[in-house]
Design an enzyme around this catalytic site. Sequence first.
Site, PDB file in Angstrom:
ATOM      1  N   ASP A 102     -31.806  16.471  -3.409  1.00 60.52           N
ATOM      2  CA  ASP A 102     -31.481  15.080  -3.747  1.00 60.52           C
ATOM      3  C   ASP A 102     -30.089  14.733  -3.205  1.00 60.52           C
ATOM      4  O   ASP A 102     -29.253  15.614  -3.020  1.00 60.52           O
ATOM      5  CB  ASP A 102     -31.395  14.873  -5.269  1.00 60.52           C
ATOM      6  CG  ASP A 102     -32.654  15.295  -5.983  1.00 60.52           C
ATOM      7  OD1 ASP A 102     -33.714  15.303  -5.356  1.00 60.52           O
ATOM      8  OD2 ASP A 102     -32.544  15.615  -7.188  1.00 60.52           O
TER       9      ASP A 102
HETATM   10  N1  URA Z   1     -34.482  19.898  -8.211  1.00 63.43           N
HETATM   11  C1  URA Z   1     -33.905  18.688  -8.362  1.00 63.43           C
HETATM   12  O1  URA Z   1     -34.038  18.057  -9.377  1.00 63.43           O
HETATM   13  N2  URA Z   1     -33.167  18.221  -7.334  1.00 63.43           N
HETATM   14  C2  URA Z   1     -32.964  18.891  -6.181  1.00 63.43           C
HETATM   15  O2  URA Z   1     -32.267  18.417  -5.284  1.00 63.43           O
HETATM   16  C3  URA Z   1     -33.569  20.147  -6.048  1.00 63.43           C
HETATM   17  C4  URA Z   1     -34.325  20.627  -7.080  1.00 63.43           C
END
Ligand code: URA
Length: 245
Positions: A102
């Site tokens: 993310d």
């Molecule tokens: N899980 C999440 O919530 N975000 C990420 O970027 C990776 C794994």
Amino acid sequence: MRLVRLIANLGYGSRKEVAQMFRAGRVTDTDGEVLYADDQVEASSIRVDGAPLDPGSGLVLMLHKPVGYTCSHRDPGQLVYDLLPPRFARRRPPLSSIGRLDRDTSGLLLLTDDGALLHRLIAPVSCVSKVYVATLAQDLRGDEADLFASGRLLLEGEAKPLAPAMLEACGPRRVRITVTEGRYHQVRRMFAAVGNHVQALHREAVAGLSLGTLPPGAWRELEGGERALLGGNHQPGVTQAKTPG
Ligand code: URA
């Protein structure tokens, strides 16, 4: 492969521009002797403006992704690809991230131009281990490790429970969590499912590879031994692919 195509595919320019680089004498061998477009030489002996050529196809990089960058190729904001040399964006085959983090997640991101490797590692059956450190908004309740390990946790809106995940408490609001799936916003949604909220998330390791001392925003090519961790079925960090049924 003809030299013009080889060098153009590495993003140094269009074929026309690379042909012009040959005519300008910018492409030489290791002794500085000017090369011609129809010469037959190993890529390792080619210099452009005196510098070795970028690595050829089959490239795998690790990047220390900072918060604020997206893994998309096209997005209005800052992209992880902006952290690489600009000519990498013109490479053929193109570089893609192996899975995504993310925008608000930092840490280890792998990128490759090897389509077969990419598809093998992101396949739901690949079971590649991913280790995250999360800072939580509230103290742990105490039952999270058992619930995450149970293989019965359902994320909101999903019908299939998550595969068992391992949680290690590093403090009342700090955890290390190891997962083998890559569902959308998985770690944040796991904590939402137990009434908590992830305030900060950092990925420490993928398939047994870790960032080491690589600073945020920096990248490097994987070395042979590291690359081996991603290949084959019997490598540490990558559990054998499960076949359905
Ligand atoms: N899980 C999440 O919530 N975000 C990420 O970027 C990776 C794994």
